[in-house]
Motif scaffolding. Structure first.
Motif, PDB file in Angstrom:
ATOM      1  N   ASN A   1     116.461  80.077 -22.785  1.00  0.00           N
ATOM      2  CA  ASN A   1     116.487  79.611 -21.395  1.00  0.00           C
ATOM      3  C   ASN A   1     115.297  78.706 -21.099  1.00  0.00           C
ATOM      4  O   ASN A   1     115.456  77.671 -20.454  1.00  0.00           O
ATOM      5  N   VAL A   2     114.131  79.095 -21.541  1.00  0.00           N
ATOM      6  CA  VAL A   2     112.934  78.297 -21.267  1.00  0.00           C
ATOM      7  C   VAL A   2     113.044  76.928 -21.936  1.00  0.00           C
ATOM      8  O   VAL A   2     112.808  75.890 -21.304  1.00  0.00           O
ATOM      9  N   ILE A   3     113.424  76.915 -23.199  1.00  0.00           N
ATOM     10  CA  ILE A   3     113.517  75.647 -23.936  1.00  0.00           C
ATOM     11  C   ILE A   3     114.552  74.721 -23.311  1.00  0.00           C
ATOM     12  O   ILE A   3     114.283  73.543 -23.055  1.00  0.00           O
ATOM     13  N   THR A   4     115.740  75.248 -23.039  1.00  0.00           N
ATOM     14  CA  THR A   4     116.796  74.388 -22.501  1.00  0.00           C
ATOM     15  C   THR A   4     116.477  73.915 -21.094  1.00  0.00           C
ATOM     16  O   THR A   4     116.752  72.755 -20.753  1.00  0.00           O
ATOM     17  N   TYR A   5     115.888  74.769 -20.282  1.00  0.00           N
ATOM     18  CA  TYR A   5     115.609  74.341 -18.913  1.00  0.00           C
ATOM     19  C   TYR A   5     114.367  73.467 -18.817  1.00  0.00           C
ATOM     20  O   TYR A   5     114.260  72.673 -17.888  1.00  0.00           O
ATOM     21  N   LEU A   6     113.452  73.561 -19.752  1.00  0.00           N
ATOM     22  CA  LEU A   6     112.355  72.590 -19.771  1.00  0.00           C
ATOM     23  C   LEU A   6     112.890  71.202 -20.119  1.00  0.00           C
ATOM     24  O   LEU A   6     112.458  70.204 -19.539  1.00  0.00           O
TER      25      LEU A   6
ATOM     26  N   ALA B   1     114.989  65.803 -18.052  1.00  0.00           N
ATOM     27  CA  ALA B   1     116.129  64.945 -17.746  1.00  0.00           C
ATOM     28  C   ALA B   1     116.267  64.739 -16.243  1.00  0.00           C
ATOM     29  O   ALA B   1     116.611  63.647 -15.788  1.00  0.00           O
ATOM     30  N   LEU B   2     115.975  65.769 -15.473  1.00  0.00           N
ATOM     31  CA  LEU B   2     116.057  65.667 -14.017  1.00  0.00           C
ATOM     32  C   LEU B   2     114.995  64.711 -13.481  1.00  0.00           C
ATOM     33  O   LEU B   2     115.267  63.929 -12.575  1.00  0.00           O
ATOM     34  N   ILE B   3     113.819  64.757 -14.067  1.00  0.00           N
ATOM     35  CA  ILE B   3     112.741  63.856 -13.642  1.00  0.00           C
ATOM     36  C   ILE B   3     113.090  62.408 -13.969  1.00  0.00           C
ATOM     37  O   ILE B   3     112.813  61.497 -13.189  1.00  0.00           O
ATOM     38  N   ASP B   4     113.728  62.195 -15.120  1.00  0.00           N
ATOM     39  CA  ASP B   4     114.075  60.838 -15.543  1.00  0.00           C
ATOM     40  C   ASP B   4     115.268  60.256 -14.779  1.00  0.00           C
ATOM     41  O   ASP B   4     115.543  59.067 -14.881  1.00  0.00           O
ATOM     42  N   THR B   5     115.993  61.094 -14.030  1.00  0.00           N
ATOM     43  CA  THR B   5     117.153  60.638 -13.280  1.00  0.00           C
ATOM     44  C   THR B   5     116.707  59.985 -11.980  1.00  0.00           C
ATOM     45  O   THR B   5     115.853  60.510 -11.278  1.00  0.00           O
ATOM     46  N   GLU B   6     117.307  58.842 -11.678  1.00  0.00           N
ATOM     47  CA  GLU B   6     116.966  58.137 -10.441  1.00  0.00           C
ATOM     48  C   GLU B   6     118.234  57.818  -9.667  1.00  0.00           C
ATOM     49  O   GLU B   6     119.318  57.710 -10.238  1.00  0.00           O
ATOM     50  N   GLY B   7     118.084  57.649  -8.360  1.00  0.00           N
ATOM     51  CA  GLY B   7     119.172  57.178  -7.531  1.00  0.00           C
ATOM     52  C   GLY B   7     120.202  58.212  -7.141  1.00  0.00           C
ATOM     53  O   GLY B   7     121.301  57.869  -6.731  1.00  0.00           O
ATOM     54  N   ARG B   8     119.891  59.476  -7.277  1.00  0.00           N
ATOM     55  CA  ARG B   8     120.817  60.530  -6.872  1.00  0.00           C
ATOM     56  C   ARG B   8     120.491  60.970  -5.452  1.00  0.00           C
ATOM     57  O   ARG B   8     119.357  60.832  -4.996  1.00  0.00           O
ATOM     58  N   PRO B   9     121.462  61.552  -4.759  1.00  0.00           N
ATOM     59  CA  PRO B   9     121.182  62.081  -3.421  1.00  0.00           C
ATOM     60  C   PRO B   9     120.196  63.248  -3.497  1.00  0.00           C
ATOM     61  O   PRO B   9     120.072  63.917  -4.529  1.00  0.00           O
ATOM     62  N   THR B  10     119.503  63.482  -2.396  1.00  0.00           N
ATOM     63  CA  THR B  10     118.503  64.556  -2.353  1.00  0.00           C
ATOM     64  C   THR B  10     119.116  65.911  -2.679  1.00  0.00           C
ATOM     65  O   THR B  10     118.497  66.737  -3.347  1.00  0.00           O
TER      66      THR B  10
ATOM     67  N   ILE C   1     116.793  74.347  -7.752  1.00  0.00           N
ATOM     68  CA  ILE C   1     117.043  75.770  -7.523  1.00  0.00           C
ATOM     69  C   ILE C   1     117.618  76.412  -8.788  1.00  0.00           C
ATOM     70  O   ILE C   1     117.208  77.517  -9.168  1.00  0.00           O
ATOM     71  N   LEU C   2     118.540  75.719  -9.457  1.00  0.00           N
ATOM     72  CA  LEU C   2     119.091  76.239 -10.715  1.00  0.00           C
ATOM     73  C   LEU C   2     117.999  76.446 -11.760  1.00  0.00           C
ATOM     74  O   LEU C   2     117.977  77.466 -12.462  1.00  0.00           O
ATOM     75  N   VAL C   3     117.110  75.493 -11.875  1.00  0.00           N
ATOM     76  CA  VAL C   3     116.019  75.589 -12.847  1.00  0.00           C
ATOM     77  C   VAL C   3     115.126  76.774 -12.522  1.00  0.00           C
ATOM     78  O   VAL C   3     114.781  77.579 -13.395  1.00  0.00           O
ATOM     79  N   ILE C   4     114.752  76.912 -11.258  1.00  0.00           N
ATOM     80  CA  ILE C   4     113.859  78.001 -10.846  1.00  0.00           C
ATOM     81  C   ILE C   4     114.506  79.359 -11.117  1.00  0.00           C
ATOM     82  O   ILE C   4     113.873  80.258 -11.680  1.00  0.00           O
ATOM     83  N   VAL C   5     115.775  79.511 -10.728  1.00  0.00           N
ATOM     84  CA  VAL C   5     116.467  80.783 -10.943  1.00  0.00           C
ATOM     85  C   VAL C   5     116.559  81.103 -12.435  1.00  0.00           C
ATOM     86  O   VAL C   5     116.298  82.236 -12.855  1.00  0.00           O
ATOM     87  N   ASN C   6     116.900  80.126 -13.249  1.00  0.00           N
ATOM     88  CA  ASN C   6     117.030  80.383 -14.678  1.00  0.00           C
ATOM     89  C   ASN C   6     115.690  80.666 -15.349  1.00  0.00           C
ATOM     90  O   ASN C   6     115.621  81.473 -16.276  1.00  0.00           O
ATOM     91  N   LEU C   7     114.623  80.050 -14.882  1.00  0.00           N
ATOM     92  CA  LEU C   7     113.308  80.379 -15.437  1.00  0.00           C
ATOM     93  C   LEU C   7     112.859  81.771 -14.992  1.00  0.00           C
ATOM     94  O   LEU C   7     112.206  82.486 -15.763  1.00  0.00           O
ATOM     95  N   LEU C   8     113.231  82.185 -13.785  1.00  0.00           N
ATOM     96  CA  LEU C   8     112.944  83.556 -13.353  1.00  0.00           C
ATOM     97  C   LEU C   8     113.730  84.575 -14.177  1.00  0.00           C
ATOM     98  O   LEU C   8     113.204  85.621 -14.562  1.00  0.00           O
ATOM     99  N   ILE C   9     114.982  84.247 -14.477  1.00  0.00           N
ATOM    100  CA  ILE C   9     115.781  85.113 -15.344  1.00  0.00           C
ATOM    101  C   ILE C   9     115.146  85.197 -16.731  1.00  0.00           C
ATOM    102  O   ILE C   9     115.066  86.280 -17.326  1.00  0.00           O
ATOM    103  N   ALA C  10     114.670  84.079 -17.242  1.00  0.00           N
ATOM    104  CA  ALA C  10     114.008  84.070 -18.550  1.00  0.00           C
ATOM    105  C   ALA C  10     112.756  84.939 -18.525  1.00  0.00           C
ATOM    106  O   ALA C  10     112.487  85.681 -19.478  1.00  0.00           O
ATOM    107  N   ALA C  11     111.994  84.864 -17.435  1.00  0.00           N
ATOM    108  CA  ALA C  11     110.787  85.686 -17.323  1.00  0.00           C
ATOM    109  C   ALA C  11     111.151  87.168 -17.288  1.00  0.00           C
ATOM    110  O   ALA C  11     110.492  87.995 -17.943  1.00  0.00           O
ATOM    111  N   LEU C  12     112.206  87.516 -16.560  1.00  0.00           N
ATOM    112  CA  LEU C  12     112.639  88.908 -16.492  1.00  0.00           C
ATOM    113  C   LEU C  12     113.106  89.413 -17.854  1.00  0.00           C
ATOM    114  O   LEU C  12     112.697  90.484 -18.310  1.00  0.00           O
TER     115      LEU C  12
END
Length: 76
Positions: free
Chosen positions: A18-23, A28-37, A45-56
């Motif tokens: 989970n940590v490797i894939t979500y990092l 990829a999310l940072i490199d993406t431009e021009g998307r709606p907020t 939110i998906l990244v945060i939840v999945n990193l919390l699951i990984a920590a648990l």
């Protein structure tokens, strides 16, 4: 419930995956431009939840590993 060493290793492997894939997903999310907020909010939110699951899962894996190690070294 008693978890064995193999269960601990599975939990740790899933947490690491989970940590490797979500990092990579964050990059990829940072490199993406021009998307709606909303796109960035939802994916953040998906990244945060999945990193919390990984920590648990990682915490459970470490505890299970230590418990299995302690039970193997204690005389029966």
């Amino acid at each position: 419930m008693k978890l064995e060493r193999k269960h601990a290793l599975v939990l740790l492997a899933i947490a690491a995956w989970n940590v490797i894939t979500y990092l990579r997903f964050i990059k990829a999310l940072i490199d993406t431009e021009g998307r709606p907020t909303g796109y960035y909010v939802a994916h953040t939110i998906l990244v945060i939840v999945n990193l919390l699951i990984a920590a648990l899962l990682g915490t459970w894996g470490v505890r299970a590993y230590k418990a299995s190690k302690a039970s193997q070294s204690s005389p029966v």
